[in-house]
Design an enzyme around this catalytic site. Structure first.
Site, PDB file in Angstrom:
ATOM      1  CE1 TYR A   1      -4.202   1.558   0.782  1.00  0.00           C
ATOM      2  CE2 TYR A   1      -3.186   2.678   2.721  1.00  0.00           C
ATOM      3  CZ  TYR A   1      -4.204   2.493   1.792  1.00  0.00           C
ATOM      4  OH  TYR A   1      -5.249   3.410   2.037  1.00  0.00           O
TER       5      TYR A   1
ATOM      6  CG  HIS B   1      -3.994   4.118  -3.290  1.00  0.00           C
ATOM      7  ND1 HIS B   1      -5.229   4.391  -4.130  1.00  0.00           N
ATOM      8  CD2 HIS B   1      -4.003   3.467  -2.363  1.00  0.00           C
ATOM      9  CE1 HIS B   1      -5.889   3.444  -3.370  1.00  0.00           C
ATOM     10  NE2 HIS B   1      -5.172   2.563  -2.586  1.00  0.00           N
TER      11      HIS B   1
ATOM     12  NE  ARG C   1      -7.867   7.580   8.431  1.00  0.00           N
ATOM     13  CZ  ARG C   1      -7.661   6.392   7.458  1.00  0.00           C
ATOM     14  NH1 ARG C   1      -8.204   5.469   7.491  1.00  0.00           N
ATOM     15  NH2 ARG C   1      -6.315   6.623   6.655  1.00  0.00           N
TER      16      ARG C   1
ATOM     17  CD  GLU D   1      -1.971  -3.195  -6.274  1.00  0.00           C
ATOM     18  OE1 GLU D   1      -0.859  -3.916  -6.062  1.00  0.00           O
ATOM     19  OE2 GLU D   1      -2.872  -3.104  -5.748  1.00  0.00           O
TER      20      GLU D   1
ATOM     21  CG  ASP E   1      -4.863  -6.259  -5.578  1.00  0.00           C
ATOM     22  OD1 ASP E   1      -5.357  -7.376  -6.041  1.00  0.00           O
ATOM     23  OD2 ASP E   1      -4.700  -5.559  -4.706  1.00  0.00           O
TER      24      ASP E   1
ATOM     25  CD  GLN F   1     -11.042  -2.843   0.118  1.00  0.00           C
ATOM     26  OE1 GLN F   1     -11.537  -2.620  -1.048  1.00  0.00           O
ATOM     27  NE2 GLN F   1      -9.834  -2.783   0.307  1.00  0.00           N
TER      28      GLN F   1
ATOM     29  CB  THR G   1      -3.804   1.712  -5.556  1.00  0.00           C
ATOM     30  OG1 THR G   1      -4.637   0.753  -5.396  1.00  0.00           O
ATOM     31  CG2 THR G   1      -4.371   2.702  -6.828  1.00  0.00           C
TER      32      THR G   1
HETATM   33 MN    MN Z   1      -3.905  -3.761  -4.035  1.00  0.00          MN
END
Ligand code: MN
Length: 416
Positions: free
Chosen positions: A129, A134, A143, A202, A234, A241, A350
């Site tokens: 990550y 991203h 958030r 990715e 991906d 999620q 990403t």
């Molecule tokens: Mn991913």
């Protein structure tokens, strides 16, 4: 002259690239190792059978294989020697093979008559990550902009263990996943089709056999354990999620499909495109420090092609924007003694660039559905529709040489 050597100059797959893949052809071949060169595929199993690789440390079964893993188990130096030998044989002035019509025709295939297969038997799949933009965008969306990055983000290349069984090769369609989700307005969860189906732009890197359990790979050593890179989509089901991920992270919203390009571009081919990464502030812990240019300048695009429509570019990004590089990812992955194996796959996370137009997911492009992307056919996209094909392409370019990554494409079929 047996064949025109002009194909050596074709832009995307010049002799400086020589990516590895697994192919079969209309000649009823079994699956075998191939190397892409222009609009041709070099049959490495035939090269070996006809004696052109006799000085190298390989067995026939390393190339007559359904995956690249057997070849890769010979190690980085052996694979480097193999690639150098292929470059030598197809160098424009080397007539040994190029003037041997019989051998040349056995070894060199038209790419158009080749079918490409999943190149790696993926052992473990890890997804990082590592793009700051991203992570920032996602933090803003879920958030707030003042606390967009989690406190650990600039100290740890955050990652999770994914699932290898659902890694597919470019060209294979997927069905829209189904699952449990809780719409923001609902009191209780519901079951149904994923409505927020998304891609993640990715790259992935593939590893050679690592060290024994308990040992670590340093940032300095990491290059020696990386075979190469490929484009990687991906896939993500954002609604599934969003409901499931607390507290243990990605699960069914992620493991229904991830799509790998058929050609693995070696790290050796990418050396000329190394570039400096961002200054990391705060300073990272010593085990994550590195020297030299470890980022890579790779242009990346995402296109959406509606059914019977034309391709529409929705993202221009670049791998050089990553905050954490592969060396740091591998060092972090193994610092606790975790062993990596030949054929492990590590997703970059990403890859979003710093400006609008460079975002690597629909989640960011449509800003969680609040800014639909206008398509030229009059429709709009917040997320991916049934019958859409998502295509990712990439290349590195410098001094007139372009190293292509080919493409990774997946068509989305309706839910089963
Ligand atoms: Mn991913």
């Amino acid at each position: 002259m047996a064949q025109s050597p002009m194909y050596l100059n074709i832009l995307m797959l010049p002799i400086q690239n020589l990516p590895f893949g697994i192919f079969s052809s209309t000649r009823n071949d079994t699956k075998r190792v191939g190397v892409a060169l222009g609009d041709k595929v070099v049959d490495v199993a035939q090269l070996e059978a006809l004696g052109y690789l006799d000085t190298l440390d390989f067995e026939p079964s390393d190339f007559k294989s359904e995956f690249l893993n057997a070849m890769m188990l010979r190690g980085k130096l052996a694979v480097r020697n193999l690639r150098n030998r292929i470059a030598e044989l197809f160098e424009i002035n080397n007539k040994t093979l190029q003037d041997n019509v019989e051998h040349f025709n056995l070894i060199v295939r038209e790419a158009i008559e080749c079918q490409l297969h999943l190149p790696i038997r993926v052992g473990d799949y890890t997804d990082f990550y590592s793009s700051e933009q991203h992570a920032f965008n996602v933090g803003c969306l879920f958030r707030d902009p003042d606390n967009a990055l989690m406190p650990n983000w600039k100290h740890i290349p955050v990652g999770y263990h994914g699932r290898s069984s659902s890694i597919i090769v470019s060209g294979e369609p997927i069905h829209r996943p189904k699952g449990q989700k809780k719409p923001p307005t609902a009191d209780v969860p519901v079951f149904g089709n994923c409505n927020l189906l998304d891609f993640e732009l990715e790259t992935a890197f593939v590893t050679f056999e690592g060290k024994p359990l308990g040992d670590s790979i340093s940032t300095e050593e990491a290059d020696e354990y990386i075979f190469g890179m490929a484009l990687f989509n991906d896939w993500s089901a954002r609604d599934i999620q969003g409901w499931e991920y607390v507290p243990l992270g990605p699960f069914l919203g992620k493991n229904f499909a991830s799509c790998l390009a058929p050609w693995i571009v070696t790290l050796d081919a990418l050396e000329p495109f190394r570039t400096a990464g961002p200054v990391q502030n705060p300073k990272v812990l010593p085990y994550l420090e590195y020297t030299g240019d470890k980022h890579i300048d790779i242009n990346l695009n995402v296109l959406i092609q509606p059914e019977n429509g034309t391709e529409v570019n929705v993202c221009n990004s670049n791998y050089k924007h990553m905050y954490w590089n592969m060396n740091q990812q591998l060092a972090h992955h193994t610092i606790n003694g975790c062993n990596i194996k030949c054929g492990d796959l590590m997703g970059s996370g990403t890859i979003s660039g710093p400006e609008e137009g460079m975002f690597g997911s629909m989640l960011e492009i449509s800003w969680k559905g609040t800014k639909p992307f206008a398509m030229p056919d009059g429709t709009e996209r917040k997320f991916i529709h049934d019958h859409d094909t998502v295509i990712m392409r990439g290349y590195a370019e410098k001094n007139g040489v372009r190293i292509g990554f080919g493409e990774v494409r997946t068509k989305v079929l309706p839910a089963k």
